[in-house]
Design an enzyme around this catalytic site. Structure first.
Site, mmCIF file in Angstrom:
data_model
loop_
_atom_site.group_PDB
_atom_site.id
_atom_site.type_symbol
_atom_site.label_atom_id
_atom_site.label_comp_id
_atom_site.label_asym_id
_atom_site.label_seq_id
_atom_site.Cartn_x
_atom_site.Cartn_y
_atom_site.Cartn_z
ATOM 1 N N HIS A 1 0.965 -1.268 0.035
ATOM 2 C CA HIS A 1 0.069 -0.083 0.078
ATOM 3 C C HIS A 1 0.971 1.484 -0.127
ATOM 4 O O HIS A 1 1.684 1.534 0.988
ATOM 5 C CB HIS A 1 -0.971 0.080 1.302
ATOM 6 C CG HIS A 1 -2.019 1.204 1.260
ATOM 7 N ND1 HIS A 1 -3.184 1.050 0.818
ATOM 8 C CD2 HIS A 1 -1.846 2.423 1.411
ATOM 9 C CE1 HIS A 1 -3.718 2.386 0.655
ATOM 10 N NE2 HIS A 1 -2.775 3.024 1.298
ATOM 11 N N CYS A 2 0.681 2.274 -1.167
ATOM 12 C CA CYS A 2 1.536 3.239 -1.072
ATOM 13 C C CYS A 2 1.017 4.525 -0.917
ATOM 14 O O CYS A 2 -0.103 4.694 -1.575
ATOM 15 C CB CYS A 2 2.150 3.300 -2.550
ATOM 16 S SG CYS A 2 3.333 4.826 -3.138
ATOM 17 N N PRO A 3 1.150 5.192 0.267
ATOM 18 C CA PRO A 3 0.599 6.512 0.567
ATOM 19 C C PRO A 3 0.750 7.406 -0.759
ATOM 20 O O PRO A 3 -0.024 8.497 -0.789
ATOM 21 C CB PRO A 3 1.146 6.954 1.719
ATOM 22 C CG PRO A 3 2.584 6.157 1.775
ATOM 23 C CD PRO A 3 2.472 4.924 0.982
ATOM 24 N N ASN B 1 -1.918 6.885 -2.484
ATOM 25 C CA ASN B 1 -3.255 6.704 -1.694
ATOM 26 C C ASN B 1 -3.917 5.477 -2.014
ATOM 27 O O ASN B 1 -5.282 5.529 -2.016
ATOM 28 C CB ASN B 1 -4.008 7.914 -1.770
ATOM 29 C CG ASN B 1 -5.083 7.878 -0.327
ATOM 30 O OD1 ASN B 1 -4.852 7.223 0.660
ATOM 31 N ND2 ASN B 1 -6.200 8.612 -0.665
ATOM 32 N N ASN B 2 -3.272 4.431 -2.428
ATOM 33 C CA ASN B 2 -3.888 3.263 -3.069
ATOM 34 C C ASN B 2 -2.878 2.091 -2.900
ATOM 35 O O ASN B 2 -1.777 2.257 -2.684
ATOM 36 C CB ASN B 2 -4.416 3.248 -4.630
ATOM 37 C CG ASN B 2 -5.313 2.634 -5.143
ATOM 38 O OD1 ASN B 2 -5.873 1.549 -4.360
ATOM 39 N ND2 ASN B 2 -5.792 2.763 -6.099
#
Length: 312
Positions: free
Chosen positions: A131-133, A136-137
């Site tokens: 999950h990559c901030p 945001n997904n």
């Protein structure tokens, strides 16, 4: 539907704002303090400005696709499922080619092989990478292509802006030595303000450039080895547990010692180009650089639905 995929994660929202602010700030400094003063009367200013904005446009397009695209969420069933007879169904699962399907206790549904649950998205993601901030997904089976393209164009923009700033700085130093700076002193911004913008943009470009290139390399390795970071971590833990159990069993046994297992059995390796095409699409390699929609990857003929191919 696209708006629903943009999670209300505070860290993700802050990273999105920081990403867009950094991109527009870089564009402002390059145009206002680099190209206009150094290439005001040259066609090179128009050329560099067009190329740099084209790179930024592709960067934003890839980023938007990574943010709002479905990463590969496992569909939820319309009605609650009964998992009470799951063990008795295991033999039929293997017979019908559904080996590897598991049950997610959080989503309360079946999930296909290589799918993992994301605590932020609160859904199971097929071939979840992480999950990559910054988008945001989740980075999963269906949007990994756009995420890698975003990393690539961020690295290109960082390198391009560094080269332009360094060249503009050298040009300004030469003009100061020739005495041209005094003539433009009344019309041009303060020298300290320009230097401050140059330094900030250089620091931003170096930090973002190094950061995304490391992740870009890690993504390519993950694709070529056909193993996500989650799978790598699980395999390392399994190897460690097997080695520990092997050592304990060999020490308590009188049999001759054998070599501990150093790797786990893995499915037949596909060619590297085939693995890359599963992510970037089966079209031309040139299309790999564009945020174009590609056909869904085929995974052993298994259709990803809310239920595997056996009776519940």
């Amino acid at each position: 539907m696209a708006s629903l995929r943009c999670k209300r994660d505070p860290c993700g929202v802050i990273c999105l704002i920081l990403t867009y602010f950094s991109v527009f700030y870089a564009d402002y400094v390059v145009i206002q303090y680099v190209l206009i003063p150094a290439y005001a009367d040259s066609v090179w200013g128009t050329l560099h400005g067009s190329l740099f904005n084209l790179v930024l446009l592709l960067l934003l397009a890839c980023h938007s696709k990574a943010v709002f695209s479905d990463p590969g969420m496992v569909p939820l069933p319309d009605t609650a499922l009964d998992f009470s007879d799951l063990r008795s169904q295991s033999s039929r699962m293997n017979e019908r080619g559904c080996e590897g399907w598991t049950v997610c206790s959080r989503c309360e549904t079946y999930r296909p092989p290589r799918a993992h649950h994301c605590r932020v998205c609160q859904r199971c993601i097929r071939r979840m990478d992480h999950h990559c901030p910054w988008i945001n997904n989740c980075v999963g089976e269906l949007n990994q292509k756009y995420f890698i393209q975003f990393l690539f164009y961020t690295g290109v923009a960082s390198l391009y802006s560094m080269l332009l700033v360094v060249w503009a700085w050298v040009w300004r130093i030469r003009n100061e030595r020739q005495g041209d700076a005094d003539k433009e002193g009344e019309e041009s911004p303060s020298k300290h303000l320009i230097v401050a913008h140059y330094i900030i943009l250089l620091v931003e470009s170096v930090l973002f450039g190094v950061f995304v290139m490391v992740i870009f390399y890690d993504q390519l390795v993950s694709i070529i080895t056909d193993e996500t970071p989650i799978e790598q971590m699980k395999n390392r833990l399994m190897i460690k547990d097997r080695s520990a159990s092997f050592s304990s069993s060999s020490s308590s046994s009188s049999l001759p010692s054998q070599q501990p297992p150093h790797h786990l059995p893995h499915a037949t390796r596909k060619p590297k180009m085939a693995l890359l095409r599963e992510v970037f699409g089966r079209g031309s390699v040139f299309c790999w650089l564009l945020p174009l929609h590609s056909s869904l990857p085929s995974v052993g003929g298994i259709s990803y639905s809310a239920l595997p191919d056996y009776d519940v």
